[in-house]
Design a protein around this motif. Structure first.
Motif, PDB file in Angstrom:
ATOM      1  N   ALA A 237       0.829  -1.206   0.000  1.00 51.34           N
ATOM      2  CA  ALA A 237       0.000   0.000   0.000  1.00 51.34           C
ATOM      3  C   ALA A 237       0.862   1.254   0.000  1.00 51.34           C
ATOM      4  CB  ALA A 237      -0.934  -0.004   1.211  1.00 51.34           C
ATOM      5  N   VAL A 238       1.955   1.249   0.759  1.00 49.76           N
ATOM      6  CA  VAL A 238       2.864   2.402   0.768  1.00 49.76           C
ATOM      7  C   VAL A 238       3.527   2.563  -0.597  1.00 49.76           C
ATOM      8  CG1 VAL A 238       5.013   3.305   1.739  1.00 49.76           C
ATOM      9  CG2 VAL A 238       3.281   2.346   3.252  1.00 49.76           C
ATOM     10  N   LEU A 239       3.913   1.449  -1.208  1.00 51.21           N
ATOM     11  CA  LEU A 239       4.502   1.527  -2.544  1.00 51.21           C
ATOM     12  C   LEU A 239       3.512   2.156  -3.523  1.00 51.21           C
ATOM     13  CD1 LEU A 239       6.792   0.872  -4.501  1.00 51.21           C
ATOM     14  CD2 LEU A 239       5.808  -1.413  -4.783  1.00 51.21           C
ATOM     15  N   ALA A 240       2.233   1.806  -3.386  1.00 54.29           N
ATOM     16  CA  ALA A 240       1.212   2.387  -4.254  1.00 54.29           C
ATOM     17  C   ALA A 240       1.102   3.892  -4.028  1.00 54.29           C
ATOM     18  CB  ALA A 240      -0.129   1.707  -4.010  1.00 54.29           C
ATOM     19  N   ARG A 241       1.158   4.318  -2.776  1.00 56.09           N
ATOM     20  CA  ARG A 241       1.070   5.752  -2.480  1.00 56.09           C
ATOM     21  C   ARG A 241       2.285   6.493  -3.025  1.00 56.09           C
ATOM     22  NH1 ARG A 241      -2.884   7.693   0.018  1.00 56.09           N
ATOM     23  NH2 ARG A 241      -1.767   9.602   0.516  1.00 56.09           N
ATOM     24  N   ILE A 242       3.456   5.892  -2.937  1.00 54.17           N
ATOM     25  CA  ILE A 242       4.647   6.510  -3.516  1.00 54.17           C
ATOM     26  C   ILE A 242       4.467   6.669  -5.020  1.00 54.17           C
ATOM     27  CG2 ILE A 242       7.097   6.156  -4.026  1.00 54.17           C
ATOM     28  CD1 ILE A 242       7.368   4.840  -1.279  1.00 54.17           C
ATOM     29  N   SER A 243       3.935   5.630  -5.653  1.00 53.20           N
ATOM     30  CA  SER A 243       3.732   5.655  -7.102  1.00 53.20           C
ATOM     31  C   SER A 243       2.751   6.741  -7.500  1.00 53.20           C
ATOM     32  CB  SER A 243       3.240   4.290  -7.568  1.00 53.20           C
ATOM     33  OG  SER A 243       2.956   4.303  -8.950  1.00 53.20           O
ATOM     34  N   ILE A 244       1.666   6.877  -6.736  1.00 53.21           N
ATOM     35  CA  ILE A 244       0.645   7.869  -7.059  1.00 53.21           C
ATOM     36  C   ILE A 244       1.158   9.283  -6.806  1.00 53.21           C
ATOM     37  CG2 ILE A 244      -1.630   8.729  -6.370  1.00 53.21           C
ATOM     38  CD1 ILE A 244      -2.351   5.773  -5.802  1.00 53.21           C
ATOM     39  N   ALA A 245       1.887   9.477  -5.695  1.00 51.72           N
ATOM     40  CA  ALA A 245       2.369  10.812  -5.355  1.00 51.72           C
ATOM     41  C   ALA A 245       3.471  11.279  -6.289  1.00 51.72           C
ATOM     42  CB  ALA A 245       2.863  10.830  -3.904  1.00 51.72           C
ATOM     43  N   PHE A 246       4.440  10.402  -6.558  1.00 53.79           N
ATOM     44  CA  PHE A 246       5.620  10.808  -7.324  1.00 53.79           C
ATOM     45  C   PHE A 246       5.530  10.434  -8.808  1.00 53.79           C
ATOM     46  CE2 PHE A 246       7.218  10.760  -2.994  1.00 53.79           C
ATOM     47  CZ  PHE A 246       8.045  11.873  -2.967  1.00 53.79           C
ATOM     48  N   GLY A 247       4.517   9.647  -9.181  1.00 55.65           N
ATOM     49  CA  GLY A 247       4.418   9.180 -10.555  1.00 55.65           C
ATOM     50  C   GLY A 247       4.485  10.275 -11.607  1.00 55.65           C
ATOM     51  N   PRO A 248       3.797  11.428 -11.407  1.00 57.60           N
ATOM     52  CA  PRO A 248       3.863  12.480 -12.420  1.00 57.60           C
ATOM     53  C   PRO A 248       5.239  13.117 -12.569  1.00 57.60           C
ATOM     54  CG  PRO A 248       1.942  12.765 -11.001  1.00 57.60           C
ATOM     55  CD  PRO A 248       2.813  11.737 -10.360  1.00 57.60           C
ATOM     56  N   PHE A 249       6.111  12.911 -11.591  1.00 57.41           N
ATOM     57  CA  PHE A 249       7.399  13.602 -11.591  1.00 57.41           C
ATOM     58  C   PHE A 249       8.597  12.662 -11.732  1.00 57.41           C
ATOM     59  CE2 PHE A 249       4.350  15.324  -8.502  1.00 57.41           C
ATOM     60  CZ  PHE A 249       3.959  16.467  -9.192  1.00 57.41           C
ATOM     61  N   VAL A 250       8.403  11.395 -11.446  1.00 58.42           N
ATOM     62  CA  VAL A 250       9.502  10.421 -11.504  1.00 58.42           C
ATOM     63  C   VAL A 250       9.096   9.286 -12.430  1.00 58.42           C
ATOM     64  CG1 VAL A 250      11.042   8.932 -10.165  1.00 58.42           C
ATOM     65  CG2 VAL A 250      10.116  11.014  -9.127  1.00 58.42           C
ATOM     66  N   PRO A 251       9.464   9.344 -13.711  1.00 65.09           N
ATOM     67  CA  PRO A 251       9.072   8.277 -14.640  1.00 65.09           C
ATOM     68  C   PRO A 251       9.634   6.927 -14.215  1.00 65.09           C
ATOM     69  CG  PRO A 251       9.901  10.201 -15.813  1.00 65.09           C
ATOM     70  CD  PRO A 251      10.203  10.423 -14.366  1.00 65.09           C
ATOM     71  N   GLY A 252       8.892   5.882 -14.517  1.00 62.92           N
ATOM     72  CA  GLY A 252       9.366   4.535 -14.245  1.00 62.92           C
ATOM     73  C   GLY A 252       8.778   3.899 -13.018  1.00 62.92           C
ATOM     74  N   LEU A 253       7.985   4.658 -12.241  1.00 67.53           N
ATOM     75  CA  LEU A 253       7.349   4.063 -11.065  1.00 67.53           C
ATOM     76  C   LEU A 253       6.252   3.108 -11.497  1.00 67.53           C
ATOM     77  CD1 LEU A 253       7.093   7.187  -8.750  1.00 67.53           C
ATOM     78  CD2 LEU A 253       8.400   5.131  -8.264  1.00 67.53           C
ATOM     79  N   PRO A 254       6.000   2.050 -10.710  1.00 63.74           N
ATOM     80  CA  PRO A 254       4.916   1.121 -11.074  1.00 63.74           C
ATOM     81  C   PRO A 254       3.571   1.830 -11.022  1.00 63.74           C
ATOM     82  CG  PRO A 254       5.690   0.685  -8.849  1.00 63.74           C
ATOM     83  CD  PRO A 254       6.649   1.668  -9.441  1.00 63.74           C
ATOM     84  N   SER A 255       2.682   1.474 -11.922  1.00 67.64           N
ATOM     85  CA  SER A 255       1.390   2.159 -12.001  1.00 67.64           C
ATOM     86  C   SER A 255       0.330   1.379 -11.239  1.00 67.64           C
ATOM     87  CB  SER A 255       0.968   2.317 -13.465  1.00 67.64           C
ATOM     88  OG  SER A 255       0.819   1.040 -14.063  1.00 67.64           O
TER      89      SER A 255
END
Length: 470
Positions: A237-255
């Motif tokens: 769940a934390v990994l998902a939150r990291i992906s959602i928060a930083f996804g627009p700014f850090v390419p390559g995060l899991p969706s």
């Protein structure tokens, strides 16, 4: 006693005593520390904290001057540190799952390290469908908070028990070397006072009972499989939150599919719909190679930074000492203002001088010779120097404070071991600060401080002469 040695002592004394056969036992404290890290990560990634990170922390003047003004680069550093923290929590979960017999039948725990690596490589949405970690995230968070609070209480009461048992041993040694104790005679009609040994034994029995009760109601007696499953879903769940928060700014995060994101007490985070959300100069944080290794490499500071030389805490303490000493030197009194005595003594200045790295000390001496050769320091010069130093310290001081806070929060002291509050991030400290730029700023402040000190010394000397003439 250091935390590790005390835990080793507890392991030898208690083992899994007081716990069920499949309970965590002494591993409860490691599990509680991991849960506290996961709760802290949850809170750090809340909407409020993430907005503060982008609007305030990463746009601070000190960060822009010494680390980088590039927001995409700073966000990538912050994301890397959070994932590295999460990696450590995931490693603990994997170790705990490997020790649990019942976990062999649970697909989530049977090979959690592999599942976690696959989630980071892009299979996060598929895992959510399989294990449903996005459902009930808030409930799991509250459960971990209770577990951490109970473990912290148990830790405290075990420490108190250890002190009482140490007192018992000292009393036994004293009795062996001093001979029998003659009981005191009570006055007629009065109940005899309890002997010190009896009082201590009563306290020991009560404390042991309290510890056993807390063991039964804490992670100490919780099934290892249940604790591991709780943490495993929280890690994802934390990994998902990291992906959602930083996804627009850090390419390559899991969706993760929008709408299936883990909920949070402050509201769900959502991906930005802007096509240009991924800022330039960003590079994928995850690739097909080992993700944990790439993250750790990303957070490793360059040799040209303060962190690269391992001097961040020394620099922080130096800056805070300068700030304290400057505040101790009173500014020149304005017209009609009552003169107050300064509080800084020469020993404080000597202590500051000894803290200086050789390179800074030499640079300060050279600049002092160049700037003040043959010149007298008057009141106006002292005022100007104080103002210049205060301007620099306004943006340099917060980075020093955050560096000390970051170091304290990651220590193994009892007060921080089970902390669940949002933590300072490495990117807001002196860790990634360019050392040459930081040295130049510190040299300027020290030169200004020297000017203020010279004026203060001269003022004191003149006041002493006037007093002697009277």
């Amino acid at each position: 006693m250091p935390a590790r040695s005390w835990l080793a002592e507890l392991r030898s004394r208690f083992g899994a005593g007081g716990a069920r056969a499949d309970g965590l036992g002494i591993l409860a404290f490691e599990a509680a520390a991991t849960m506290s890290r996961l709760v802290s990560l949850h809170r750090t990634l809340s909407d409020v904290e993430f907005r503060r990170l982008r609007a305030d922390v990463l746009r601070a003047e000190g960060v822009a001057r010494l680390t980088s003004p590039d927001q995409s680069f700073l966000l990538r550093l912050a994301c890397c540190e959070l994932v590295a923290d999460l990696d450590r929590a995931a490693a603990t979960v994997a170790r705990l799952a490997a020790r649990c017999r019942s976990c062999a039948e649970a697909p989530l725990l049977r090979d959690f390290d592999r599942l976690y690596a696959e989630a980071k490589r892009g299979r996060l949405a598929q895992l959510d469908v399989a294990v449903g970690f996005s459902r009930g995230a808030g409930k799991r968070l509250r459960k971990m908070e209770r577990h951490v609070a109970a473990a912290a209480r148990l830790y405290e009461e075990m420490d108190a028990l250890r002190e009482l048992e140490a007192s018992e041993r000292r009393m036994e040694n004293w009795k062996q070397h001093s001979g029998p104790i003659i009981p005191s005679q009570a006055a007629p009609g009065k109940k005899p006072a309890a002997e010190p040994g009896e009082k201590l034994m009563h306290e020991l029995r009560a404390q042991r009972h309290k510890v056993r009760r807390l063991m039964e109601g804490s992670l100490w007696s919780v099934d290892a499989g249940r604790a591991a499953k709780l943490m495993a879903k929280s890690v994802l769940a934390v990994l998902a939150r990291i992906s959602i928060a930083f996804g627009p700014f850090v390419p390559g995060l899991p969706s993760l599919t929008v709408g299936r994101a883990p909920g949070h007490s402050s509201g769900p985070l959502h991906r930005s719909a802007m096509p240009g959300a991924a800022l330039r100069h960003s590079v994928p944080i995850f690739g097909q190679k080992d993700a944990a290794l790439s993250v750790l490499e990303s957070t490793k500071p360059l040799a040209s930074t303060i962190g690269g030389s391992g001097m961040e805490l020394r620099y922080a303490n130096l800056i805070l000492s300068v700030k304290t000493l400057l505040a101790a030197l009173r500014p020149p009194a304005a017209d009609g203002e009552e003169v107050q005595e300064g509080m800084m003594d020469l020993s404080a200045r000597d202590g500051l001088y000894k803290m200086l790295p050789v390179s800074i000390r030499e640079a300060v001496n050279a600049k002092l010779r160049e700037s003040w050769r043959g010149q007298a320091v008057d009141e106006e010069a002292a005022k100007a120097s104080r103002g210049e130093a205060e301007v620099v310290l306004r943006w340099l001081g917060p980075m020093a404070h955050d560096t000390v806070r970051w170091s304290d929060e990651r220590s193994m002291e009892r007060g921080q071991r089970f902390s669940m509050q949002p933590r300072a991030l490495m990117v807001q400290t002196l860790h990634f600060a360019d050392r040459k730029k930081a040295d130049a700023a510190i040299v300027d402040v020290l030169v200004c401080l020297s000017c203020v000190c010279w004026y203060d010394d001269e003022r004191r000397r003149l006041e002493s002469v006037d007093w002697d003439d009277e």
